[in-house]
Design a protein around this motif. Structure first.
Motif, short mmCIF file in Angstrom:
data_model
loop_
_atom_site.label_atom_id
_atom_site.label_comp_id
_atom_site.label_asym_id
_atom_site.label_seq_id
_atom_site.Cartn_x
_atom_site.Cartn_y
_atom_site.Cartn_z
N ALA A 199 0.83 -1.21 0.00
CA ALA A 199 0.00 0.00 0.00
C ALA A 199 0.86 1.26 0.00
O ALA A 199 0.35 2.36 -0.19
CB ALA A 199 -0.92 0.00 1.22
N HIS A 200 2.17 1.11 0.22
CA HIS A 200 3.06 2.28 0.34
C HIS A 200 4.31 2.07 -0.49
O HIS A 200 5.44 2.21 -0.01
CB HIS A 200 3.43 2.52 1.80
N LEU A 201 4.13 1.73 -1.75
CA LEU A 201 5.27 1.41 -2.61
C LEU A 201 6.06 2.62 -3.11
O LEU A 201 7.30 2.55 -3.20
CB LEU A 201 4.76 0.59 -3.81
N PRO A 261 12.29 4.49 -6.20
CA PRO A 261 13.60 4.89 -6.76
C PRO A 261 14.69 3.86 -6.46
O PRO A 261 15.46 3.48 -7.36
CB PRO A 261 13.86 6.24 -6.10
N ALA A 262 14.75 3.37 -5.22
CA ALA A 262 15.78 2.37 -4.86
C ALA A 262 15.50 1.04 -5.56
O ALA A 262 16.43 0.37 -6.03
CB ALA A 262 15.82 2.19 -3.35
N LEU A 263 14.24 0.65 -5.65
CA LEU A 263 13.91 -0.63 -6.29
C LEU A 263 14.22 -0.60 -7.79
O LEU A 263 14.67 -1.59 -8.36
CB LEU A 263 12.42 -0.96 -6.08
N PRO A 280 16.87 5.68 -12.60
CA PRO A 280 15.66 6.50 -12.38
C PRO A 280 15.82 7.89 -12.98
O PRO A 280 16.89 8.50 -12.88
CB PRO A 280 15.54 6.58 -10.86
N GLY A 281 14.75 8.38 -13.62
CA GLY A 281 14.75 9.72 -14.20
C GLY A 281 13.72 10.59 -13.50
O GLY A 281 13.59 10.49 -12.27
N PRO A 282 12.97 11.39 -14.24
CA PRO A 282 12.00 12.30 -13.61
C PRO A 282 10.90 11.54 -12.85
O PRO A 282 10.51 10.45 -13.24
CB PRO A 282 11.39 13.05 -14.79
N ALA A 283 10.44 12.16 -11.78
CA ALA A 283 9.30 11.61 -11.02
C ALA A 283 8.31 12.75 -10.79
O ALA A 283 8.69 13.92 -10.78
CB ALA A 283 9.78 11.04 -9.69
N SER A 284 7.05 12.41 -10.61
CA SER A 284 6.07 13.46 -10.30
C SER A 284 4.91 12.86 -9.52
O SER A 284 4.72 11.64 -9.51
CB SER A 284 5.55 14.14 -11.58
N ALA A 285 4.16 13.75 -8.87
CA ALA A 285 2.96 13.33 -8.14
C ALA A 285 1.73 13.70 -8.96
O ALA A 285 1.69 14.76 -9.59
CB ALA A 285 2.91 14.02 -6.78
N ASN A 304 -2.71 10.64 -3.75
CA ASN A 304 -1.65 10.90 -4.74
C ASN A 304 -1.18 9.62 -5.40
O ASN A 304 -0.88 8.64 -4.72
CB ASN A 304 -0.43 11.54 -4.06
N ARG A 305 -1.11 9.70 -6.74
CA ARG A 305 -0.36 8.70 -7.50
C ARG A 305 1.03 9.27 -7.72
O ARG A 305 1.18 10.49 -7.81
CB ARG A 305 -1.00 8.48 -8.86
N PHE A 306 2.02 8.41 -7.84
CA PHE A 306 3.39 8.87 -8.09
C PHE A 306 3.90 8.19 -9.35
O PHE A 306 3.74 6.97 -9.50
CB PHE A 306 4.28 8.56 -6.89
N LEU A 307 4.47 9.01 -10.22
CA LEU A 307 4.92 8.51 -11.53
C LEU A 307 6.45 8.54 -11.58
O LEU A 307 7.06 9.55 -11.23
CB LEU A 307 4.32 9.40 -12.61
N PHE A 308 7.03 7.43 -12.00
CA PHE A 308 8.49 7.32 -12.10
C PHE A 308 8.86 6.90 -13.52
O PHE A 308 8.25 5.97 -14.07
CB PHE A 308 9.03 6.27 -11.13
N VAL A 309 9.85 7.57 -14.07
CA VAL A 309 10.42 7.16 -15.36
C VAL A 309 11.80 6.58 -15.05
O VAL A 309 12.55 7.16 -14.25
CB VAL A 309 10.58 8.35 -16.32
N ALA A 310 12.14 5.45 -15.66
CA ALA A 310 13.49 4.88 -15.50
C ALA A 310 13.94 4.35 -16.86
O ALA A 310 13.11 3.96 -17.69
CB ALA A 310 13.48 3.76 -14.46
N THR A 311 15.24 4.36 -17.05
CA THR A 311 15.78 3.95 -18.36
C THR A 311 16.72 2.77 -18.17
O THR A 311 17.46 2.71 -17.18
CB THR A 311 16.57 5.12 -18.97
N ARG A 312 16.70 1.85 -19.13
CA ARG A 312 17.70 0.77 -19.10
C ARG A 312 18.97 1.28 -19.74
O ARG A 312 18.95 1.75 -20.89
CB ARG A 312 17.16 -0.44 -19.87
N PRO A 313 20.07 1.24 -19.01
CA PRO A 313 21.31 1.78 -19.60
C PRO A 313 21.64 1.05 -20.90
O PRO A 313 21.40 -0.14 -21.01
CB PRO A 313 22.37 1.51 -18.53
N GLY A 314 22.17 1.77 -21.87
CA GLY A 314 22.41 1.13 -23.16
C GLY A 314 23.80 1.34 -23.68
O GLY A 314 24.56 2.10 -23.19
#
Ligand SMILES: C[S@@+](CC[C@H](N)C(=O)[O-])C[C@H]1O[C@@H](n2cnc3c(N)ncnc32)[C@H](O)[C@@H]1O
Length: 262
Positions: free
Chosen positions: A174-176, A181-183, A191-196, A252-262
């Motif tokens: 319920a509190h992910l 960011p660490a996961l 991890p890149g930009p995040a927003s609420a 609040n929903r929280f949005l995370f963008v993350a990229t696979r290094p290439g």
């Protein structure tokens, strides 16, 4: 017994996700993802398929979206939506589990997982799978809720706390969001930009997101041991808040963008 996404849940979810506040969440998710024509994407836990269909249009004409869900009823709803929205040739539906994705490594340009990982006990395994199927340079967008952020005006704060605590025990996580960011890093992603993304309602509307979660919240609380009379009284209080200034809901929903290094 955890909540199951059966046909009734699929129909209720589809109604809630058609509301303007959740459509806005999808618009922000798509903006963060930036899908381009020709790309191949994966929508994990696609549910009733709104986002899969919207993304399918963005990657058209040559790209496509694979939508995976463990619920057969959700896939039926997604298939119907894709047909109605004339993108059935761009959306491939697959029944499967987020922790065992049936795809080869590096199969996708992007992966999205919206409001799914809170239901997945092995979220570390699920993120590792999302990272595995991304091509180097590919993007993952995760949207999840932290129910700690929920503010709901009720007549009886103690009863409300009891109902919500019971309901939250029904989620795997319920509190992910604060852990994400660490996961994401642990999954080998950057991890890149995040927003609420707040979901806010100042009037009771059975067709809104908060109006729609009253019933499943009540049933979930009863499953977790709240006396039915208390849960019914909690729901009746909220549904009776129809006067001016009587209603307030926010989460609040929280949005995370993350990229696979290439
Ligand atoms: C709240 S719905 C979100 C639907 C969709 N992502 C959206 O935001 O419109 C959660 C979905 O996750 C699916 N789900 C839950 N656990 C899953 C798992 N381990 N693997 C695949 N799908 C899962 C459920 O069947 C349900 O369709």
């Amino acid at each position: 017994v955890a909540r199951k996404f059966d046909a009734a849940a699929a129909a209720r979810t589809a109604r809630m996700y058609a509301t303007p506040e959740i459509a806005e969440q999808r618009a922000r998710t798509r903006a963060a993802l930036g899908a381009r024509p020709g790309e191949r994407g994966l929508d994990i836990g696609c549910g009733p398929g709104f986002l899969s269909c919207e993304l399918a249009r963005e990657v058209s004409p040559r790209g496509g979206v694979v939508a995976i869900d463990e619920s057969a009823d959700m896939l039926v709803a997604s298939a119907e939506r894709a047909r109605q929205e004339a993108v059935a040739d761009r959306v491939r539906l697959v029944r499967g589990d987020a922790t065992r994705l049936p795809f080869r490594p590096a199969s996708f340009d992007f992966v999205v997982a919206v409001q799914v990982y809170l239901y997945v006990p092995d979220v570390v395994g699920a993120l590792a799978e999302a990272a595995r199927v991304l091509r180097p340079g590919g993007r993952l967008v995760v949207v999840d809720t932290d129910w700690e952020s929920c503010v709901w005006l009720t007549a009886d704060p103690d009863r409300h706390r009891q109902v919500m605590e019971a309901r939250l025990a029904d989620f795997a996580h319920a509190h992910l969001p604060p852990q994400l960011p660490a996961l994401l890093r642990r999954a080998g992603l950057v991890p890149g930009p995040a927003s609420a993304i707040p979901v806010l309602s100042l009037s009771y509307d059975p067709a809104s997101f908060s109006g729609g979660i009253i019933e499943p919240t009540k049933e979930s609380a009863v499953r977790q041991g709240v006396p039915r009379a208390d849960a019914e009284a909690w729901a009746a209080d909220l549904r009776g808040r129809t006067g001016d200034g009587d209603y307030f809901f926010s989460v609040n929903r929280f949005l995370f963008v993350a990229t696979r290094p290439g």
